[in-house]
Design a protein around this motif. Structure first.
Motif, PDB file in Angstrom:
ATOM      1  N   UNK A 224       1.018  -1.184   0.024  1.00 15.15           N
ATOM      2  CA  UNK A 224       0.081  -0.089  -0.183  1.00 15.15           C
ATOM      3  C   UNK A 224       0.857   1.033  -0.067  1.00 15.15           C
ATOM      4  N   UNK A 225       1.733   1.541  -1.082  1.00 14.65           N
ATOM      5  CA  UNK A 225       2.580   2.522  -1.387  1.00 14.65           C
ATOM      6  C   UNK A 225       2.946   2.365  -2.726  1.00 14.65           C
ATOM      7  N   UNK A 226       3.473   3.596  -3.021  1.00 14.58           N
ATOM      8  CA  UNK A 226       3.819   3.855  -4.441  1.00 14.58           C
ATOM      9  C   UNK A 226       5.229   3.096  -4.857  1.00 14.58           C
ATOM     10  N   UNK A 227       5.864   2.842  -4.241  1.00 16.26           N
ATOM     11  CA  UNK A 227       7.205   1.854  -4.406  1.00 16.26           C
ATOM     12  C   UNK A 227       6.860   0.569  -4.475  1.00 16.26           C
ATOM     13  N   UNK A 228       6.494   0.079  -3.396  1.00 18.57           N
ATOM     14  CA  UNK A 228       6.339  -1.517  -3.217  1.00 18.57           C
ATOM     15  C   UNK A 228       5.299  -1.739  -4.117  1.00 18.57           C
ATOM     16  N   UNK A 229       4.214  -0.787  -4.446  1.00 11.90           N
ATOM     17  CA  UNK A 229       3.093  -1.314  -5.037  1.00 11.90           C
ATOM     18  C   UNK A 229       3.274  -1.642  -6.584  1.00 11.90           C
ATOM     19  N   UNK A 234       0.799  -5.704 -13.443  1.00 14.35           N
ATOM     20  CA  UNK A 234       1.181  -6.552 -14.351  1.00 14.35           C
ATOM     21  C   UNK A 234       1.229  -8.057 -13.604  1.00 14.35           C
ATOM     22  N   UNK A 235       1.229  -8.175 -12.332  1.00 15.18           N
ATOM     23  CA  UNK A 235       1.380  -9.194 -11.453  1.00 15.18           C
ATOM     24  C   UNK A 235       0.160 -10.403 -11.903  1.00 15.18           C
ATOM     25  N   UNK A 236       0.433 -11.576 -12.070  1.00 13.46           N
ATOM     26  CA  UNK A 236      -0.697 -12.697 -12.116  1.00 13.46           C
ATOM     27  C   UNK A 236      -1.449 -13.186 -11.080  1.00 13.46           C
ATOM     28  N   UNK A 237      -0.792 -12.562  -9.780  1.00  8.85           N
ATOM     29  CA  UNK A 237      -1.506 -13.355  -8.877  1.00  8.85           C
ATOM     30  C   UNK A 237      -2.946 -12.365  -8.469  1.00  8.85           C
ATOM     31  N   UNK A 238      -3.596 -12.838  -7.458  1.00  2.00           N
ATOM     32  CA  UNK A 238      -5.036 -12.203  -7.300  1.00  2.00           C
ATOM     33  C   UNK A 238      -5.251 -10.574  -7.155  1.00  2.00           C
ATOM     34  N   UNK A 239      -3.973  -9.978  -6.464  1.00  2.01           N
ATOM     35  CA  UNK A 239      -4.012  -8.881  -6.312  1.00  2.01           C
ATOM     36  C   UNK A 239      -3.041  -7.973  -7.341  1.00  2.01           C
ATOM     37  N   UNK A 240      -2.878  -8.532  -8.539  1.00  8.43           N
ATOM     38  CA  UNK A 240      -2.375  -7.744  -9.630  1.00  8.43           C
ATOM     39  C   UNK A 240      -3.037  -6.739 -10.100  1.00  8.43           C
ATOM     40  N   UNK A 241      -2.376  -5.697 -10.705  1.00 12.04           N
ATOM     41  CA  UNK A 241      -3.030  -4.453 -11.169  1.00 12.04           C
ATOM     42  C   UNK A 241      -2.805  -4.292 -12.430  1.00 12.04           C
ATOM     43  N   UNK A 242      -3.471  -3.597 -13.232  1.00 17.43           N
ATOM     44  CA  UNK A 242      -3.523  -3.439 -14.716  1.00 17.43           C
ATOM     45  C   UNK A 242      -2.303  -2.387 -14.910  1.00 17.43           C
ATOM     46  N   UNK A 243      -2.604  -1.325 -14.212  1.00 15.75           N
ATOM     47  CA  UNK A 243      -1.595  -0.186 -14.699  1.00 15.75           C
ATOM     48  C   UNK A 243      -1.392   0.657 -13.540  1.00 15.75           C
ATOM     49  N   UNK A 244      -0.663   1.650 -13.594  1.00 17.00           N
ATOM     50  CA  UNK A 244      -0.097   2.933 -12.621  1.00 17.00           C
ATOM     51  C   UNK A 244      -1.241   3.523 -12.144  1.00 17.00           C
ATOM     52  N   UNK A 245      -2.474   3.663 -12.950  1.00 16.24           N
ATOM     53  CA  UNK A 245      -3.784   4.380 -12.726  1.00 16.24           C
ATOM     54  C   UNK A 245      -4.418   3.792 -11.386  1.00 16.24           C
ATOM     55  N   UNK A 246      -4.297   2.489 -11.516  1.00 15.04           N
ATOM     56  CA  UNK A 246      -4.948   1.558 -10.579  1.00 15.04           C
ATOM     57  C   UNK A 246      -4.223   1.699  -9.204  1.00 15.04           C
ATOM     58  N   UNK A 247      -3.051   1.629  -9.327  1.00 18.63           N
ATOM     59  CA  UNK A 247      -2.166   1.916  -8.068  1.00 18.63           C
ATOM     60  C   UNK A 247      -2.480   3.320  -7.133  1.00 18.63           C
ATOM     61  N   UNK A 248      -3.040   4.247  -7.970  1.00 14.54           N
ATOM     62  CA  UNK A 248      -3.509   5.397  -7.554  1.00 14.54           C
ATOM     63  C   UNK A 248      -4.343   5.546  -6.438  1.00 14.54           C
ATOM     64  N   UNK A 249      -5.135   4.304  -6.149  1.00 11.79           N
ATOM     65  CA  UNK A 249      -6.000   4.002  -5.230  1.00 11.79           C
ATOM     66  C   UNK A 249      -5.394   3.595  -3.793  1.00 11.79           C
ATOM     67  N   UNK A 250      -4.030   3.626  -3.943  1.00  6.33           N
ATOM     68  CA  UNK A 250      -3.453   3.396  -2.605  1.00  6.33           C
ATOM     69  C   UNK A 250      -3.693   4.488  -1.694  1.00  6.33           C
ATOM     70  N   UNK A 251      -3.583   4.183  -0.319  1.00 15.79           N
ATOM     71  CA  UNK A 251      -3.453   5.486   0.749  1.00 15.79           C
ATOM     72  C   UNK A 251      -2.108   5.546   1.278  1.00 15.79           C
TER      73      UNK A 251
END
Length: 435
Positions: A224-229, A234-251
């Motif tokens: 839950x951070x912009x670096x570790x996130x 592109x990860x294939x596990x259950x918590x993979x995100x499509x792109x940087x835009x999806x990661x912007x939902x982090x807090x």
């Protein structure tokens, strides 16, 4: 979030299995102006070596705050941080081939039988001690590239690194010396008994490494951070995100900023109704940057007062550190400095902007430069400033500090109090710095 009774004081001693998100079971709801108390297990190393965890930390279940709605913020006033562990182990890590898929912190699997997130048992001590309950193979995804065991004094003021004999003795009492809370589900990292760098004495100053609010999507808590996130994209596990835009939902709860300690105020964004405050990842100490990527994880207790700030609408955290933790040029003006400033302003016919207050904006990203750009954007949006003005004020009255490599920073400035008044946070700044 289920409807629950609103409590003036709420004590939390239940934890997630490495995930944060709105679908996690909530711990309850605390009143706006109320107090949260937590007893948390170590994060990082313990969950990292426990194959059933889906993330690299063990944090509390989310806590609702009365009246907190999406677009608000919650001020977390850290009143107390107490270390309960008497020893820990840490160092730089190495990954064990075959014990994970895309991400060694997230998608664990037994390298022998292939069971995903296998239950595990402890057999003896050392790096071979975490065994798959199905087949008996070493199922941990991590070992030490360079590691050490640390014992603390009774008052938790210093820590001393152990030799092989001392590390082994603590490993034989691992759960006891790490003071794992009753509901913790991790294996204690002291079991690994690393013994490099013996006899080194270190200063302790505890702080909270992962604290904040719940993101609107489920994420591994350590990501839950912009670096570790970045590892989720592109990860294939259950918590993979499509792109940087999806990661912007982090807090950006996972900061590892060592100024997030007793006496500081963290202002966190509300991205789900109720906020979903969570706490974990206490550290006994850490140098700026967390250069080993890990530090002294400990069990401990926190006491945090909460206050809802309506309509602040921030994307990531703001920090009001203890005054002594601020860069020198970002500290509040003394009476003598103000008097000198007024005289200088009169001499040159300039109106003195005397009402200023310290503020830190947390930025995160793939690299330190990306994190700083993120902080520029957040500061500009918060204070209605151009990037040029943000850069100028931070250069002349603040600076940028590295919270964690590769990409967490604190961007500091003395901000005009009228801008802070407009955003509804000036009272917190005045209270924090006695302005």
């Amino acid at each position: 979030m289920a409807q629950t009774e609103i409590q003036q004081e709420l004590t939390v001693d239940q934890y997630t299995l490495g995930l944060v998100g709105p679908d996690q079971e909530w711990a309850g709801t605390v009143a706006d102006g109320g107090t949260i108390r937590t007893h948390t297990p170590p994060a990082c190393w313990g969950p990292m070596i426990t194959p059933s965890f889906r993330g690299g930390h063990e944090v509390t279940r989310p806590i609702g705050v009365e009246n907190a709605e999406v677009g608000d913020a919650i001020a977390l006033k850290i009143r107390d941080v107490e270390v309960t562990s008497v020893a820990t182990a840490t160092g730089s890590m190495r990954e064990r081939e075959g014990a994970f898929g895309d991400d060694p912190f997230v998608d664990h699997r037994c390298p022998e039988c292939g069971t995903v997130w296998p239950e595990s048992v402890v057999e003896g001590t050392g790096e071979e001690s975490i065994r798959c309950a199905e087949c008996g193979a070493n199922a941990s995804a991590f070992g030490f590239e360079y590691g050490y065991t640390v014992a603390f004094d009774e008052d938790r003021t210093v820590g001393l690194t152990m030799d092989a004999e001392g590390a082994h003795g603590l490993a034989e009492r691992a759960e006891e010396v790490m003071a794992l809370p009753e509901n913790s589900r991790q294996h204690p990292i002291v079991l690994y008994e690393p013994d490099e760098m013996p006899g080194t004495l270190g200063h302790l100053r505890p702080f909270v490494g992962n604290v904040g609010t719940t993101p609107p999507i489920e994420l591994p808590d350590s990501h839950n951070a912009g670096d570790f996130g970045q590892f989720l994209i592109g990860a294939e596990h259950d918590w993979g995100l499509a792109d940087e835009a999806e990661l912007e939902q982090r807090t950006d709860g996972h900061m590892d900023v060592n100024e997030v300690r007793e006496g500081a105020v963290l202002i966190a964004p509300v991205k789900v109704d109720g906020g979903g405050v969570y706490v974990g990842d206490l550290h006994a100490n850490q140098g700026d940057g967390e250069l080993s990527l890990h530090t002294t994880d400990v069990s401990g207790r926190t006491e945090i007062d909460v206050e809802v700030i309506e309509g602040l609408d921030i994307d990531g955290p703001l920090l009001l550190p203890n005054e002594e933790d601020l860069p020198h040029i970002a500290q509040p003006y003394s009476d003598a400095e103000l008097e000198t400033g007024r005289a200088l302003a009169a001499e040159h016919g300039v109106d003195l902007e005397a009402e200023m207050g310290p503020l830190q904006v947390i930025g995160t990203g793939a690299t330190i430069n990306d994190a700083t750009d993120n902080a520029f954007d957040r500061a500009g949006s918060l204070l209605d400033m151009s990037e040029g003005e943000v850069r100028a004020r931070c250069t002349f009255t603040g600076g940028v500090e590295i919270g964690r490599l590769p990409g967490v920073v604190q961007l500091t400035m003395l901000a005009p109090m009228d801008r802070l008044d407009e955003r509804g946070v000036a009272h917190l700044v005045r209270e924090q710095y006695d302005l």
